[in-house]
Design an enzyme around this catalytic site. Sequence first.
Site, PDB file in Angstrom:
ATOM      1  N   SER A 112      -3.740  -3.189  -0.049  1.00 42.11           N
ATOM      2  CA  SER A 112      -2.468  -3.027   0.657  1.00 42.11           C
ATOM      3  C   SER A 112      -2.160  -1.533   0.723  1.00 42.11           C
ATOM      4  O   SER A 112      -3.011  -0.731   1.110  1.00 42.11           O
ATOM      5  CB  SER A 112      -1.376  -3.814  -0.064  1.00 42.11           C
ATOM      6  OG  SER A 112      -0.124  -3.652   0.546  1.00 42.11           O
ATOM      7  N   TYR A 149       3.341  -1.019  10.446  1.00 44.74           N
ATOM      8  CA  TYR A 149       2.290  -0.890   9.435  1.00 44.74           C
ATOM      9  C   TYR A 149       2.777  -1.407   8.084  1.00 44.74           C
ATOM     10  O   TYR A 149       2.084  -2.177   7.411  1.00 44.74           O
ATOM     11  CB  TYR A 149       1.850   0.569   9.315  1.00 44.74           C
ATOM     12  CG  TYR A 149       0.879   0.807   8.183  1.00 44.74           C
ATOM     13  CD1 TYR A 149      -0.452   0.418   8.293  1.00 44.74           C
ATOM     14  CD2 TYR A 149       1.291   1.405   6.998  1.00 44.74           C
ATOM     15  CE1 TYR A 149      -1.349   0.631   7.256  1.00 44.74           C
ATOM     16  CE2 TYR A 149       0.410   1.622   5.955  1.00 44.74           C
ATOM     17  CZ  TYR A 149      -0.915   1.233   6.086  1.00 44.74           C
ATOM     18  OH  TYR A 149      -1.792   1.435   5.040  1.00 44.74           O
ATOM     19  N   LYS A 198       1.575  -4.624   5.534  1.00 44.19           N
ATOM     20  CA  LYS A 198       1.247  -4.495   4.115  1.00 44.19           C
ATOM     21  C   LYS A 198       2.201  -5.307   3.239  1.00 44.19           C
ATOM     22  O   LYS A 198       1.795  -5.822   2.187  1.00 44.19           O
ATOM     23  CB  LYS A 198       1.246  -3.011   3.715  1.00 44.19           C
ATOM     24  CG  LYS A 198       0.158  -2.197   4.408  1.00 44.19           C
ATOM     25  CD  LYS A 198      -1.231  -2.807   4.197  1.00 44.19           C
ATOM     26  CE  LYS A 198      -2.325  -1.964   4.792  1.00 44.19           C
ATOM     27  NZ  LYS A 198      -3.673  -2.544   4.555  1.00 44.19           N
TER      28      LYS A 198
END
Length: 276
Positions: free
Chosen positions: A133, A148, A152
């Site tokens: 991650s 983004y 994650k």
Amino acid sequence: MKVWFITGASKGLGLALAKQLLSQGYKVAATSRRLSDLQKALGEQSDSFLPLEADIKHEAQAEAAIARTVEHFGKLDVIVNNAGYGLVGGLEELTDAEARENFNVNVFGSLNVIRKALPYLRAQRSGYIFNISSIGGLSGEFPGFGVYCATKFAVNGLTEALAAEVKEFGIRVTVVEPGYFRTNFPESDSVRLPATEIAEYKAVRDVQRLHTDSINGNQPNDPDKAAVALIQVAEGAEAPLHLVLGGDAYKMAIEKLQSLEQNFRQWESVSASTAY
């Protein structure tokens, strides 16, 4: 020796890990979208190394890569879902297609690998899954990194559930949350920008320039040392659910925990006000 399966292994942390494993005598299957990139970085196929061309966005390709690994080495021990890319752009700027593609690679690509690897790991009642991650999976307060970070955060959430689901099969699971490592991540092949930028978003452009102009090449952490740490954890008796890598990431993680506690306590009366 254990067999490791690493996605996105032609560069960055994946490449550093593959090199470290091979130097220690482990067997490694590695994927990339271009076979030539793997061969250039790690060499040709051998008894200890299996380069695989695969786009993990496609479930059939993930399945074929896993099956080929078991065929070549006879087993599968450690999965590292490392493939992914950064996306920098304001939420208003990014198109639906740009946002969905980031999820397709960073989230659904890993899910494809997990689904196809688990039958083998369940059957042998052992195995380890690392989902790579980011510290951006714990803290999302970065202008321009909303999508983004969302990918994650998703990786963090699915990893926590996965760990609970497969514990009874003897399979261990860790989500890895790195800070800034000196890889090519901020470069154009690892970070994408919106096709159309909106001039008013100064904070987004400032963060974008910070990563491309100042942070790139000056990251405080060594990917080779990260590789050593992952191998150490994989061989250890205990498996952390969360593994923060890098002093910068550790600092941000603690600050996030403190911020959450302060937030929750400040609004505790409102939170409790909904009870019958």
